[in-house]
Write a protein that holds these residues in place. Structure first.
Motif, PDB file in Angstrom:
ATOM      1  N   PHE A 155       2.349   4.786   5.119  1.00 11.38           N
ATOM      2  CA  PHE A 155       2.043   2.805   5.441  1.00 11.38           C
ATOM      3  C   PHE A 155       3.449   2.558   5.159  1.00 11.38           C
ATOM      4  N   ASN A 156       4.704   3.229   4.930  1.00 14.18           N
ATOM      5  CA  ASN A 156       5.764   2.247   4.908  1.00 14.18           C
ATOM      6  C   ASN A 156       5.937   2.292   5.628  1.00 14.18           C
ATOM      7  N   HIS A 177       3.444  10.379  17.156  1.00 15.76           N
ATOM      8  CA  HIS A 177       2.507  11.677  16.446  1.00 15.76           C
ATOM      9  C   HIS A 177       2.456  11.055  14.923  1.00 15.76           C
ATOM     10  N   PRO A 178       1.342  11.671  14.051  1.00 17.59           N
ATOM     11  CA  PRO A 178       0.879  10.604  12.772  1.00 17.59           C
ATOM     12  C   PRO A 178       1.565  11.175  11.237  1.00 17.59           C
ATOM     13  N   ALA A 179       3.248  12.469  11.850  1.00 16.34           N
ATOM     14  CA  ALA A 179       3.851  13.276  10.821  1.00 16.34           C
ATOM     15  C   ALA A 179       3.794  12.554   9.982  1.00 16.34           C
ATOM     16  N   GLN A 180       3.236  11.648   9.316  1.00 17.31           N
ATOM     17  CA  GLN A 180       3.296  12.603   7.665  1.00 17.31           C
ATOM     18  C   GLN A 180       1.664  12.316   6.766  1.00 17.31           C
ATOM     19  N   LEU A 181       1.156  11.616   7.782  1.00 14.25           N
ATOM     20  CA  LEU A 181      -0.176  12.661   7.637  1.00 14.25           C
ATOM     21  C   LEU A 181      -0.727  13.856   7.649  1.00 14.25           C
ATOM     22  N   MET A 224       0.789  -1.388  -0.142  1.00 14.52           N
ATOM     23  CA  MET A 224      -0.123   0.135  -0.068  1.00 14.52           C
ATOM     24  C   MET A 224       0.810   1.185  -0.085  1.00 14.52           C
ATOM     25  N   GLY A 225       2.088   0.834   0.550  1.00 13.89           N
ATOM     26  CA  GLY A 225       3.005   2.466   0.457  1.00 13.89           C
ATOM     27  C   GLY A 225       3.167   2.681  -0.225  1.00 13.89           C
ATOM     28  N   GLU A 226       4.339   1.618  -1.497  1.00 12.56           N
ATOM     29  CA  GLU A 226       4.229   1.918  -2.461  1.00 12.56           C
ATOM     30  C   GLU A 226       3.202   2.270  -3.259  1.00 12.56           C
ATOM     31  N   LEU A 227       2.784   1.691  -2.925  1.00 13.02           N
ATOM     32  CA  LEU A 227       1.449   2.126  -3.987  1.00 13.02           C
ATOM     33  C   LEU A 227       0.757   3.771  -4.580  1.00 13.02           C
ATOM     34  N   PHE A 228       0.964   4.589  -2.809  1.00 11.26           N
ATOM     35  CA  PHE A 228       0.556   5.836  -3.363  1.00 11.26           C
ATOM     36  C   PHE A 228       2.321   6.043  -3.102  1.00 11.26           C
TER      37      PHE A 228
END
Length: 227
Positions: free
Chosen positions: A120-121, A143-147, A1-5
């Protein structure tokens, strides 16, 4: 999923670049060579920068440079090398006019999607926190820093989209992007996991400070030359 995004982030960036070029009637073969050069150099720069930070080629095998799954998430290296790639392509093609305004929209649009891939990664993760929306990564609630980065990039894209018809001078939209990126990323770094600090700030924060000072300075100098 991570590589897809992550892959979708590049696709979105290219589509927005094509749309922005079409709006300015700049969707020419030369622009596509510039875009390809910037994309290729940016991907290589992001990969190389992260691998070097991890200890390549001493602590990390030299063959990792050929591994598609290794590295590739260092935005600082991607921005710098991408810019160098664009400038080299423009020089080779004899293009003198500014093309930065096209990338000003494409970069935050691509990042807004690509950062979901980071989530996701579980790379580019945040600092520990106890907030209700914390996410469990690397053995801690963080923290969901990526989001945060994804939302910030989307907001920056929206702001630049609104400003693009109000900024008349060519190149100023890109300066506005650099200033906006510098401010937002500087603040986001406080909730991202930072390994190395220089006088209390990460290397990325020092780079962002240069952007927030350099972009307005460049705008001022351009204004002086105009008059």
């Amino acid at each position: 999923m991570g590589e897809l995004f992550t892959g979708l982030g590049y696709v979105v960036g290219v589509l927005v670049l094509w749309w922005a070029a079409s709006q300015k009637k700049l969707a020419t073969q030369g622009i596509w060579w510039i875009a390809f050069s910037g994309l290729a150099a940016g991907i290589f720069g992001a990969k190389l920068t992260q691998l070097v930070a991890q200890g390549w080629p001493v602590r990390v095998p030299a063959s990792a440079i050929l591994d598609p799954a290794a590295g590739g998430r260092a935005l600082l290296g991607g921005l710098i090398c991408g810019w160098i790639g664009v400038e080299i392509a423009k020089r080779r093609l004899g293009i003198r006019r500014s093309t930065g305004d096209l990338f000003a929209l494409a970069l935050p649009a691509g990042e807004a999607v690509g950062r979901i891939g980071c989530f996701f990664n579980t790379c580019c993760y945040g600092t520990k926190c106890g907030l209700p929306w914390a996410t469990y990564q690397h053995g801690e609630w963080r923290h969901p820093a990526q989001l945060y980065s994804s939302i910030t990039a989307a907001a920056l894209f929206g702001g630049l989209l609104w400003a693009r018809k109000r900024v008349r001078r060519e190149g100023d939209l890109f300066l506005l992007y650099l200033a906006g990126f510098g401010v937002t990323r500087f603040l986001l770094e406080f909730v991202r996991w930072r390994e190395s600090l220089i006088f209390g700030l990460s290397p990325m924060q020092w780079f962002c400070l240069e952007l927030t000072v350099g972009a307005p300075t460049a705008w001022f100098l351009k204004s002086r030359r105009r008059y």
